[in-house]
Design a protein around this motif. Structure first.
Motif, PDB file in Angstrom:
ATOM      1  N   GLU A 143     -31.144   0.999 -19.209  1.00  0.00           N
ATOM      2  CA  GLU A 143     -30.506  -0.315 -19.274  1.00  0.00           C
ATOM      3  C   GLU A 143     -29.441  -0.446 -18.182  1.00  0.00           C
ATOM      4  O   GLU A 143     -29.327  -1.503 -17.535  1.00  0.00           O
ATOM      5  N   ALA A 144     -28.675   0.621 -17.950  1.00  0.00           N
ATOM      6  CA  ALA A 144     -27.660   0.602 -16.894  1.00  0.00           C
ATOM      7  C   ALA A 144     -28.306   0.470 -15.522  1.00  0.00           C
ATOM      8  O   ALA A 144     -27.801  -0.248 -14.641  1.00  0.00           O
ATOM      9  N   ILE A 145     -29.433   1.153 -15.315  1.00  0.00           N
ATOM     10  CA  ILE A 145     -30.157   1.034 -14.049  1.00  0.00           C
ATOM     11  C   ILE A 145     -30.647  -0.389 -13.866  1.00  0.00           C
ATOM     12  O   ILE A 145     -30.517  -0.987 -12.783  1.00  0.00           O
ATOM     13  N   ASP A 146     -31.194  -0.960 -14.921  1.00  0.00           N
ATOM     14  CA  ASP A 146     -31.676  -2.338 -14.866  1.00  0.00           C
ATOM     15  C   ASP A 146     -30.546  -3.303 -14.493  1.00  0.00           C
ATOM     16  O   ASP A 146     -30.723  -4.196 -13.654  1.00  0.00           O
ATOM     17  N   ASP A 147     -29.389  -3.133 -15.101  1.00  0.00           N
ATOM     18  CA  ASP A 147     -28.254  -4.020 -14.818  1.00  0.00           C
ATOM     19  C   ASP A 147     -27.861  -3.964 -13.340  1.00  0.00           C
ATOM     20  O   ASP A 147     -27.617  -5.005 -12.708  1.00  0.00           O
ATOM     21  N   GLU A 148     -27.794  -2.762 -12.777  1.00  0.00           N
ATOM     22  CA  GLU A 148     -27.385  -2.622 -11.379  1.00  0.00           C
ATOM     23  C   GLU A 148     -28.441  -3.176 -10.432  1.00  0.00           C
ATOM     24  O   GLU A 148     -28.116  -3.829  -9.432  1.00  0.00           O
ATOM     25  N   VAL A 149     -29.704  -2.901 -10.726  1.00  0.00           N
ATOM     26  CA  VAL A 149     -30.772  -3.417  -9.876  1.00  0.00           C
ATOM     27  C   VAL A 149     -30.809  -4.940  -9.940  1.00  0.00           C
ATOM     28  O   VAL A 149     -31.007  -5.615  -8.916  1.00  0.00           O
ATOM     29  N   HIS A 150     -30.608  -5.496 -11.123  1.00  0.00           N
ATOM     30  CA  HIS A 150     -30.555  -6.953 -11.270  1.00  0.00           C
ATOM     31  C   HIS A 150     -29.460  -7.541 -10.385  1.00  0.00           C
ATOM     32  O   HIS A 150     -29.701  -8.501  -9.633  1.00  0.00           O
ATOM     33  N   ARG A 151     -28.270  -6.968 -10.473  1.00  0.00           N
ATOM     34  CA  ARG A 151     -27.158  -7.478  -9.663  1.00  0.00           C
ATOM     35  C   ARG A 151     -27.459  -7.380  -8.168  1.00  0.00           C
ATOM     36  O   ARG A 151     -27.126  -8.284  -7.390  1.00  0.00           O
ATOM     37  N   PHE A 152     -28.112  -6.277  -7.775  1.00  0.00           N
ATOM     38  CA  PHE A 152     -28.427  -6.106  -6.364  1.00  0.00           C
ATOM     39  C   PHE A 152     -29.422  -7.166  -5.891  1.00  0.00           C
ATOM     40  O   PHE A 152     -29.247  -7.767  -4.818  1.00  0.00           O
ATOM     41  N   ILE A 153     -30.473  -7.390  -6.664  1.00  0.00           N
ATOM     42  CA  ILE A 153     -31.479  -8.390  -6.265  1.00  0.00           C
ATOM     43  C   ILE A 153     -30.843  -9.767  -6.139  1.00  0.00           C
ATOM     44  O   ILE A 153     -31.092 -10.499  -5.172  1.00  0.00           O
ATOM     45  N   ILE A 154     -30.003 -10.115  -7.098  1.00  0.00           N
ATOM     46  CA  ILE A 154     -29.310 -11.409  -7.040  1.00  0.00           C
ATOM     47  C   ILE A 154     -28.423 -11.489  -5.798  1.00  0.00           C
ATOM     48  O   ILE A 154     -28.328 -12.528  -5.139  1.00  0.00           O
ATOM     49  N   SER A 155     -27.778 -10.381  -5.461  1.00  0.00           N
ATOM     50  CA  SER A 155     -26.887 -10.369  -4.287  1.00  0.00           C
ATOM     51  C   SER A 155     -27.653 -10.610  -2.994  1.00  0.00           C
ATOM     52  O   SER A 155     -27.065 -11.016  -1.982  1.00  0.00           O
ATOM     53  N   ARG A 156     -28.954 -10.373  -3.015  1.00  0.00           N
ATOM     54  CA  ARG A 156     -29.797 -10.617  -1.838  1.00  0.00           C
ATOM     55  C   ARG A 156     -30.479 -11.988  -1.922  1.00  0.00           C
ATOM     56  O   ARG A 156     -31.440 -12.255  -1.204  1.00  0.00           O
ATOM     57  N   ASP A 157     -29.941 -12.850  -2.771  1.00  0.00           N
ATOM     58  CA  ASP A 157     -30.477 -14.209  -2.948  1.00  0.00           C
ATOM     59  C   ASP A 157     -31.954 -14.189  -3.332  1.00  0.00           C
ATOM     60  O   ASP A 157     -32.759 -15.013  -2.871  1.00  0.00           O
ATOM     61  N   ALA A 158     -32.304 -13.265  -4.188  1.00  0.00           N
ATOM     62  CA  ALA A 158     -33.672 -13.142  -4.673  1.00  0.00           C
ATOM     63  C   ALA A 158     -33.665 -13.130  -6.198  1.00  0.00           C
ATOM     64  O   ALA A 158     -32.622 -12.942  -6.835  1.00  0.00           O
ATOM     65  N   TYR A 159     -34.835 -13.330  -6.777  1.00  0.00           N
ATOM     66  CA  TYR A 159     -34.998 -13.356  -8.227  1.00  0.00           C
ATOM     67  C   TYR A 159     -35.779 -12.116  -8.661  1.00  0.00           C
ATOM     68  O   TYR A 159     -36.794 -11.772  -8.036  1.00  0.00           O
ATOM     69  N   PRO A 160     -35.344 -11.414  -9.716  1.00  0.00           N
ATOM     70  CA  PRO A 160     -36.091 -10.253 -10.223  1.00  0.00           C
ATOM     71  C   PRO A 160     -37.354 -10.721 -10.947  1.00  0.00           C
ATOM     72  O   PRO A 160     -37.291 -11.246 -12.051  1.00  0.00           O
ATOM     73  N   SER A 161     -38.499 -10.519 -10.317  1.00  0.00           N
ATOM     74  CA  SER A 161     -39.742 -11.158 -10.763  1.00  0.00           C
ATOM     75  C   SER A 161     -40.141 -10.820 -12.195  1.00  0.00           C
ATOM     76  O   SER A 161     -40.788 -11.628 -12.867  1.00  0.00           O
ATOM     77  N   CYS A 162     -39.809  -9.625 -12.669  1.00  0.00           N
ATOM     78  CA  CYS A 162     -40.198  -9.247 -14.032  1.00  0.00           C
ATOM     79  C   CYS A 162     -39.493 -10.090 -15.098  1.00  0.00           C
ATOM     80  O   CYS A 162     -40.023 -10.279 -16.195  1.00  0.00           O
ATOM     81  N   LEU A 163     -38.315 -10.601 -14.782  1.00  0.00           N
ATOM     82  CA  LEU A 163     -37.481 -11.277 -15.777  1.00  0.00           C
ATOM     83  C   LEU A 163     -38.150 -12.548 -16.287  1.00  0.00           C
ATOM     84  O   LEU A 163     -38.388 -13.495 -15.538  1.00  0.00           O
ATOM     85  N   ASN A 164     -38.479 -12.542 -17.568  1.00  0.00           N
ATOM     86  CA  ASN A 164     -39.136 -13.633 -18.295  1.00  0.00           C
ATOM     87  C   ASN A 164     -40.580 -13.852 -17.866  1.00  0.00           C
ATOM     88  O   ASN A 164     -41.176 -14.868 -18.217  1.00  0.00           O
ATOM     89  N   TYR A 165     -41.169 -12.915 -17.133  1.00  0.00           N
ATOM     90  CA  TYR A 165     -42.600 -13.017 -16.852  1.00  0.00           C
ATOM     91  C   TYR A 165     -43.358 -12.719 -18.144  1.00  0.00           C
ATOM     92  O   TYR A 165     -43.310 -11.607 -18.660  1.00  0.00           O
TER      93      TYR A 165
END
Length: 351
Positions: A143-165
């Motif tokens: 869960e902690a890894i997911d949180d950090e990766v999520h923040r990183f993807i958002i910081s690159r102006d991108a959307y984490p594709s798995c989220l709500n797929y």
């Protein structure tokens, strides 16, 4: 993220007519709820050793992962909030409802401008995976890894594709030890001797880029290291064979030959897939022996993501509607890249 084609579609050779039926079934599965195994099957698997801890069987030393509950509880689709994904970030069409678009029959061929968009998304996924991998150590939760990766993807102006797929509740998949695929990040701390696959897809400039790798948590036993090495090698060999005019079925043949020579089985239930404007699209990329028609042509983009298993590669889906584990408790490993067929050969966009 793999496409799950079901447990009964690839058990016997298929005629051309049956392959057409199969393709329709696959597309239906890709746009509907995930396959669910009856609860009594899961109970049976647990009774036959899936619940054992610190296993020292023929598969090696590791802790098998089991569900916390046998009550069916697949997460419902939930649109990400603006605090989670800021308004300025472009979202894929399914982000609101969880419903992915219907697959097109044709295989998209990308032009130069589209290739650059796919490259941008793939670079975000690559960098996000590297961040997630750098966090892998004993005591850290997925869960902690997911949180950090999520923040990183958002910081690159991108959307984490798995989220709500299709309602998937997190931004990445994390699959530990005997989990074949689609593990939902949670609060279980990683343990010394585990290994974990992190699967990341990013959506940027209207395109998805997809990659994954399996990471060791501290010192993994020799059998686990051998499995990871064999899986990585099978991906590398398959990529080396790609190029214009090569049969798509060549990928499955190369992976199967390598895996079987080393005593591993290959998942037939989960496949690679075309990727671009849609998260999952044609062509399907089988990692096992197959006779599917179709050649690689320049401008074609797809994922290669073999899953090798120590024992039986048949999967058992948990009541959460996502997590798939091996039926015999053996470990599985996976590595994945997004590749582009070019006039000269193949380009790995997530390398």
């Amino acid at each position: 993220m793999l496409t799950h084609i079901g447990l009964n579609l690839l058990q016997r050779p298929l005629s051309r007519q049956m392959r057409q039926v199969q393709q329709l079934a696959i597309r239906g599965l890709a746009t509907s709820s995930s396959f669910y195994q009856p609860r009594n099957n899961l109970r049976s698997a647990l009774r036959h050793g899936q619940q054992s801890l610190g296993d020292t069987s023929k598969f090696g030393q590791y802790r098998r992962i089991i569900p916390l509950s046998l009550v069916a509880a697949k997460p419902r689709p939930h649109e990400p909030s603006l605090s989670s994904v800021p308004a300025h970030i472009s979202r894929p069409p399914y982000a609101k409802t969880g419903n992915p678009p219907t697959w097109e029959t044709e295989i998209p061929i990308l032009d130069a401008e589209e290739v650059e968009c796919l490259r941008a998304a793939s670079e975000v996924a690559r960098d996000a995976l590297a961040l997630g991998g750098s966090m892998v150590r004993a005591g850290v939760t997925t869960e902690a890894i997911d949180d950090e990766v999520h923040r990183f993807i958002i910081s690159r102006d991108a959307y984490p594709s798995c989220l709500n797929y299709m309602g998937f509740p997190r931004s990445i998949c994390t699959s530990i030890n005997n989990v074949i695929a689609h593990g939902i990040p949670g609060q279980r701390p990683l343990e010394e001797g585990d290994f974990v696959n992190i699967d990341v897809t990013a959506f940027k400039q209207g395109f998805h880029g997809d990659t994954s790798a399996t990471f060791a948590v501290g010192q993994v036993d020799a059998q686990g290291v051998a499995l990871m090495d064999a899986t990585r090698e099978s991906l590398e060999l398959a990529i080396q064979a790609c190029g214009p005019g090569v049969l798509l079925a060549t990928i499955g043949e190369i992976i199967s030959v390598h895996a079987e020579a080393l005593g591993y089985s290959v998942s037939q239930e989960l496949t690679g897939h075309g990727i671009g404007r849609c998260f999952h699209q044609n062509p399907l990329i089988y990692h096992h022996y197959n006779e599917e028609p179709g050649d690689m042509v320049p401008g074609m983009a797809f994922t290669i993501e073999p899953i090798l298993c120590q024992g039986v590669a048949t999967g058992l889906q948990w009541p959460d509607g996502w997590t798939i584990t091996t039926t015999d408790g053996g470990r599985s490993a996976q590595f994945e890249h997004t590749v582009l067929i070019t006039d000269q050969g193949v380009e790995v966009l997530t390398a």
